[in-house]
Design a protein around this motif. Structure first.
Motif, PDB file in Angstrom:
ATOM      1  N   ARG B 188      11.032   2.413   3.728  1.00 28.10           N
ATOM      2  CA  ARG B 188      11.760   2.200   2.469  1.00 28.10           C
ATOM      3  C   ARG B 188      10.812   2.226   1.276  1.00 28.10           C
ATOM      4  O   ARG B 188      11.213   2.577   0.177  1.00 28.10           O
ATOM      5  CB  ARG B 188      12.481   0.863   2.494  1.00 28.10           C
ATOM      6  CG  ARG B 188      13.822   0.954   3.164  1.00 28.10           C
ATOM      7  CD  ARG B 188      14.462  -0.392   3.163  1.00 28.10           C
ATOM      8  NE  ARG B 188      15.858  -0.317   3.526  1.00 28.10           N
ATOM      9  CZ  ARG B 188      16.612  -1.378   3.688  1.00 28.10           C
ATOM     10  NH1 ARG B 188      16.092  -2.583   3.523  1.00 28.10           N
ATOM     11  NH2 ARG B 188      17.866  -1.251   4.018  1.00 28.10           N
ATOM     12  N   PRO B 190       7.947   4.206   0.735  1.00 29.41           N
ATOM     13  CA  PRO B 190       7.799   5.574   0.224  1.00 29.41           C
ATOM     14  C   PRO B 190       9.103   6.148  -0.328  1.00 29.41           C
ATOM     15  O   PRO B 190       9.086   6.882  -1.314  1.00 29.41           O
ATOM     16  CB  PRO B 190       7.308   6.372   1.436  1.00 29.41           C
ATOM     17  CG  PRO B 190       7.396   5.477   2.608  1.00 29.41           C
ATOM     18  CD  PRO B 190       7.472   4.076   2.125  1.00 29.41           C
ATOM     19  N   LEU B 191      10.253   5.795   0.302  1.00 29.48           N
ATOM     20  CA  LEU B 191      11.524   6.297  -0.231  1.00 29.48           C
ATOM     21  C   LEU B 191      11.739   5.791  -1.653  1.00 29.48           C
ATOM     22  O   LEU B 191      12.242   6.517  -2.513  1.00 29.48           O
ATOM     23  CB  LEU B 191      12.695   5.851   0.648  1.00 29.48           C
ATOM     24  CG  LEU B 191      12.902   6.585   1.958  1.00 29.48           C
ATOM     25  CD1 LEU B 191      14.108   6.000   2.690  1.00 29.48           C
ATOM     26  CD2 LEU B 191      13.117   8.066   1.726  1.00 29.48           C
ATOM     27  N   GLY B 192      11.360   4.545  -1.873  1.00 28.72           N
ATOM     28  CA  GLY B 192      11.508   3.957  -3.206  1.00 28.72           C
ATOM     29  C   GLY B 192      10.667   4.706  -4.223  1.00 28.72           C
ATOM     30  O   GLY B 192      11.097   4.933  -5.358  1.00 28.72           O
TER      31      GLY B 192
END
Lengths: 160, 399
Positions: B188, B190-192
């Motif tokens: 989450r 890196p996705l952020g």
């Protein structure tokens, strides 16, 4: 692999944010800054840049200690902090700031969305909780509300 | 396949322990002529007792027709109890019957008392018929007691086997939950960063006055895939967390449609849905859709990505049954009782998660998911009792 702590404002970005661009109806008070704390500095910088683009001012920190130093230096009116911060938590930071006399409105951002974490964040008095990846529109609205309240108080103080 | 029941020496050790040998087998065979005229009566009495008892009756859901089938099975069971041969094949058959009792959630207490009813009646017959031949009476009653003790031990072993599977599953899912949760949270972050960078990229392009369809298309693709990745991670974390169902009454048809859409099946797969408009299910729609999605994907893989899937929904007075059937090769007999175990898989690319999660979702609703016997293909039957019923049934059954 511990990153050295860094405090940085992002002045270059502040420059291209004229008041005319503000779409959120935020009273822009340049001395009032939102502090973004995340041990992933890349994330903190992105959020800070988004805030600046939306007309806020922003600073970033990647540890509790550097965040506390920035708050002590003055000008910070609101806090966006990650929950996990290199062995400490955003809740620790909020509590410590408060015990040092800085009662800043804060929101917590976290990859951890289990009910226990969310509950702990709420009980620490945080105004809101955001799961990563962050709903940016909601974050901007929330920051507008938090800083508007804070700005009004500050303006009253200035007017005396 | 290391379970104790299928271990070849288990029967031998049981026989030795209770002192049952070839002589015992011979005595039982000789006793058969005395028992044979009474077997039908013993069987009727056995099922009368079950029908008279609501809790035991609850394990039999198929009504009179099922009882008639079960009676035939019990007659065959009694025949082979006495006639033997009491070899390993006999033992495997017995273990299979035991597993059926486990599958229909027949409480152990009833299995015990039912076995005792049979024991009492057989011993009665022996005493009546062999009273004039004390040595034979003694040898026969002793052999009867020994073989019935062995039967009881086999039954208990199947219950233990089931418990071991449940424990292993719980333990594995807990480990897996920790693992999934660690990875999920780490992804989450890196996705952020990607999502916020995408947001900024769009803003910068807008500021620069760039309005290019090709660039926009790729930004949109990145955005869609980021959302999808995030959804997968959230689902995985939800399941690892074992979220309790948020039940509501919804049409089965719409849950099936949701599952079919989410499965994203290849065009070579045809799905035949038979879910009449009035059929509803009292369940967490997202969880049941997830369960059905897993079954649809399993069926698709079993058929090599080409063929026909059948999905059906029917209502009884207090429960909804959902069936997903494929036309693939079916599940090999030797793995049938293990397929719901977490991390057990026969597929090269399988995670061993799908069916374990199906079972967990069904059980969280007080229901079940079972592999049905079929002539071809695999057929999974999901039973979801209505909320109130599920709570009562859950409370009255052993954990």
């Amino acid at each position: 692999m511990r990153r050295s702590s860094r405090n940085r404002t992002i002045p270059a970005l502040v420059c291209y944010s004229p008041a005319s661009e503000l779409e959120l109806g935020v009273a822009r008070i340049s001395r009032f800054t939102i502090l973004v704390v995340d041990d992933r500095l890349e994330f903190a910088e992105n959020i800070a840049e988004i805030l600046v683009t939306a007309g806020f001012e922003a600073q970033v920190a990647d540890t509790c200690q550097s965040a506390e130093d920035l708050v002590a230096a003055g000008g910070v009116v609101a806090l966006i902090t990650d929950y996990r911060l290199q062995g400490e938590t955003g809740v620790d930071l909020i509590r410590r700031l408060r015990s040092n006399g800085y009662d800043l409105p804060a929101v917590v951002v976290s990859a951890h969305t289990d009910p226990r974490t969310i509950d702990e964040v709420r009980r620490a008095g945080a105004r809101d909780f955001f799961a990563k990846p962050v709903d940016i529109d909601r974050l901007l609205v929330q920051m507008a509300e938090l800083t508007r309240a804070r700005g009004a108080v500050a303006l009253d103080e200035i007017k005396g | 396949m290391n379970s104790a029941v299928s271990h070849p020496t288990f029967l031998e050790s049981l026989k030795q322990y209770v002192g049952f040998d070839d002589d015992g087998s011979a005595h039982l065979r000789a006793f058969y002529v005395h028992a044979a005229p009474h077997i039908a009566r013993i069987v009727d009495d056995f099922y009368d007792a079950i029908e008279a008892h609501p809790e035991a009756r609850a394990a039999i859901t198929g009504g009179t027709a099922q009882i008639e089938r079960l009676k035939k099975t019990l007659i065959a069971w009694l025949d082979s109890l006495l006639l033997g041969p009491h070899d390993e094949a006999y033992f495997e058959r017995r273990a299979r019957i035991g597993r059926v009792h486990v599958r229909i959630s027949l409480p152990q207490a009833f299995m015990f008392t039912a076995m005792n009813r049979i024991r009492v009646q057989l011993l009665d017959i022996a005493e009546r018929d062999l009273i004039g031949d004390p040595p034979r009476l003694s040898a026969s009653t002793s052999a009867l007691n020994q073989i019935l003790d062995i039967e009881l031990a086999i039954m208990l072993e199947t219950y233990r086997e089931d418990l071991t599977i449940k424990n292993n599953t719980a333990e594995r899912l807990a480990t897996l939950g920790q693992f999934a949760s660690g990875i999920g949270h780490e992804l989450r972050n890196p996705l952020g960063i990607m999502e916020s960078s995408l947001f900024l990229l769009r803003q910068h392009l807008q500021r620069l006055g760039v309005d290019d369809a090709k660039i926009g298309k790729h930004l949109d693709k990145i955005g869609v895939e980021l959302k999808r990745s995030n959804k997968t991670i959230s689902d995985m974390l939800d399941l690892a967390r074992n979220r309790p169902p948020r039940r509501q009454r919804v049409p089965a048809k719409s849950i099936v449609a949701q599952a079919v859409a989410a499965s994203n099946l290849p065009p070579e797969i045809a799905v035949e849905v038979d879910a009449p408009a009035g059929v509803t299910v009292d369940a967490d729609p997202d969880q049941i859709a997830q369960l059905l999605t897993n079954l649809l994907l399993n069926g698709t893989q079993a058929m090599g990505g080409r063929g026909r899937l059948h999905v059906g929904a029917i209502r009884t007075a207090s429960e909804t049954m959902l069936r997903v059937r494929d036309e693939g090769p079916g599940v090999p007999a030797e793995v049938r009782h293990r397929i719901f175990e977490a991390l057990f898989t026969t597929k090269a690319k399988g995670t061993g998660l799908g069916l374990a999660l199906c079972r967990r979702i069904a059980e969280a609703h007080g229901g079940s998911v079972v592999l049905e016997p079929t002539d071809g293909g695999a057929s999974f039957l999901v039973t979801i009792p209505d909320a109130a019923m599920g709570a009562v049934a859950g409370a009255s059954l052993p954990p």
